[in-house]
Design an enzyme around this catalytic site. Structure first.
Site, PDB file in Angstrom:
ATOM      1  N   TYR A   1       7.843  -9.658   6.847  1.00 33.71           N
ATOM      2  CA  TYR A   1       7.549  -8.234   6.969  1.00 33.71           C
ATOM      3  C   TYR A   1       8.113  -7.744   8.298  1.00 33.71           C
ATOM      4  O   TYR A   1       8.186  -8.506   9.266  1.00 33.71           O
ATOM      5  CB  TYR A   1       6.038  -7.977   6.992  1.00 33.71           C
ATOM      6  CG  TYR A   1       5.360  -7.986   5.636  1.00 33.71           C
ATOM      7  CD1 TYR A   1       5.267  -6.823   4.891  1.00 33.71           C
ATOM      8  CD2 TYR A   1       4.794  -9.154   5.123  1.00 33.71           C
ATOM      9  CE1 TYR A   1       4.623  -6.812   3.656  1.00 33.71           C
ATOM     10  CE2 TYR A   1       4.162  -9.151   3.879  1.00 33.71           C
ATOM     11  CZ  TYR A   1       4.077  -7.978   3.154  1.00 33.71           C
ATOM     12  OH  TYR A   1       3.445  -7.970   1.939  1.00 33.71           O
TER      13      TYR A   1
ATOM     14  N   ASP B   1       0.819  -1.212   0.000  1.00 31.64           N
ATOM     15  CA  ASP B   1       0.000   0.000   0.000  1.00 31.64           C
ATOM     16  C   ASP B   1       0.853   1.262   0.000  1.00 31.64           C
ATOM     17  O   ASP B   1       2.070   1.201   0.138  1.00 31.64           O
ATOM     18  CB  ASP B   1      -0.895   0.005   1.247  1.00 31.64           C
ATOM     19  CG  ASP B   1      -2.139  -0.837   1.052  1.00 31.64           C
ATOM     20  OD1 ASP B   1      -2.855  -0.598   0.074  1.00 31.64           O
ATOM     21  OD2 ASP B   1      -2.365  -1.735   1.887  1.00 31.64           O
TER      22      ASP B   1
END
Lengths: 272, 272
Positions: A111, A53
């Protein structure tokens, strides 16, 4: 001759409206497709392993595309380096199997989510960490997040707007590190959670971090994690901002094990 | 009532034409004086410990000024934080003795110079390191630099354009660290030299780094260091670029020892 290629890139997400091409927005996919098409003299479609994003950074995003341009891979890499802006860098280009798919063939991903407890934004790291409105105990946050390791239906931690076949995912590990990913060395105020799993749903890491931080701050009750796991989603709650998130590594079968190749590992070594 | 105040700031030098006020240029001193004058309702003159050049960063620059504005120090700090752009941050404001001088009273300073040997610029650290045109052995660079520790007349490492009473300075130590100051954790390609001394002449650190890197690359003969020390200056040779340099810390008599307060120390601890 057309060949499928696998490309590893890193990018500073600050100046992008995310990975995926959108009209009238600067996106990572858009910049890559534009550069590749310019070199090839024809359109090139890029398929990323992860659709990050707006604001999200990557140390090891992977994409594939079919390359029939006039250049060999080392020459292509040099041309891309010259054309891409300084916030994207190509780290590797390799030939892949004709049916290789950057997204569907990924076996696991890492992540990192970086938080900081500075009272004011730091000029060097503010773009790379979520500055929390009030301090929390990072150990407590990590302990809360641990409840989510293992295999679960994570629909309750998935934001609306994605379409996936199944919402079951496995988180192998969530580890706390007391250092930023990008920032000056006085790291007492910085910490990060590193997530290793077989895959992550839309905004899942940011929704997990937002939830456990809200619990640690006493704003949300402890049993919210269980409630969300039991719910069918979509996630309702506090989503941690995009600029604290880094896609560290995407691993594939037959490739080097991600535990020995990712930046997360390098970071661990550096701290020892 | 007018009081003299001592202010510690950090800044990302990327967007500045250096510390010192210059017409039609964005400078750190200029931004600080503008913000202070706006709060005070009258001009405020700022005196920095170090006049850093364009692109040079600071983790611990110190300045003094005389403050007779309407606000107390905690309130002043909050107002400055709101007014200053994100590339400058005030880390401390304290009352100082009426004759305190940020530049003349400094007893020692620490600078770090960061080099990297990436083949292409890294999106996260390119603004904070000198990317060398070809790899060198950092141990060899550090060994060469060691010749400059101790007390010397450093006129031969001083660029023209400064006026100082004496060009004798003492470098207490030059230490090699294999990590960036700002950048992602995969630091194998990054290293830095940390300089601790009683003071540094105009561009002295950058001239030392430029020279020892040129020697390590085989471009300049080994005895160049002795030649420059013996010369009366000004420096002639390769000046390392500004954006690799960080002013880490300025120490004062009676203050905390710089070895226990600077970012350099925090960095060392983090690596252990």
């Amino acid at each position: 001759m057309t060949q499928r290629i696998k490309v590893t890139v890193r990018f500073d997400g600050t100046g992008f409206a995310g990975w995926q091409v959108q009209p009238n927005e600067r996106t990572v996919q858009g910049e890559l497709e534009h550069a590749l098409a310019t070199i090839a003299g024809q359109p090139v479609r890029v398929h990323g392993a992860s659709r990050t994003d707006a604001g999200v950074h990557a140390l090891g995003q992977v994409f594939h595309c079919d390359w029939s341009g006039p250049k060999g891979l080392p020459e292509l890499r040099r041309s891309l380096s010259q054309m891409l802006s300084p916030d994207i860098r190509v780290d590797a280009i390799e030939e892949a199997a004709p049916d290789f798919h950057a997204r569907y063939d990924a076996t696991d991903k890492r992540y990192a989510y970086v938080c900081c407890m500075d009272s004011e934004p730091d000029p060097f790291s503010a773009r790379y960490a979520w500055r929390l409105p009030s301090p929390v105990d990072p150990e407590r946050v990590a302990e809360l997040a641990q409840q989510l390791t293992g295999t679960h239906d994570f629909a309750g931690f998935c934001s609306s707007g994605s379409a996936v076949a199944t919402t079951e995912r496995t988180i192998y590990a969530i580890a706390l590190h007391r250092a930023p990913i990008v920032g000056p060395p006085e790291s007492a105020t910085h910490w990060r959670l590193e997530f290793h799993g077989d895959g992550f749903l839309y905004k899942m890491v940011r929704n997990i971090v937002g939830t456990v931080v809200q619990i640690a701050r006493g704003i949300t009750p402890d049993d919210r994690i269980g409630e969300l796991l039991a719910s069918k989603g979509p996630f309702e709650g506090h989503t941690a901002p995009g600029h604290g998130l880094f896609l560290v590594n995407v691993a594939y079968r037959g490739g080097p094990p991600s535990s020995a190749s990712g930046a997360a590992h390098a970071a661990q070594q550096q701290q020892q």
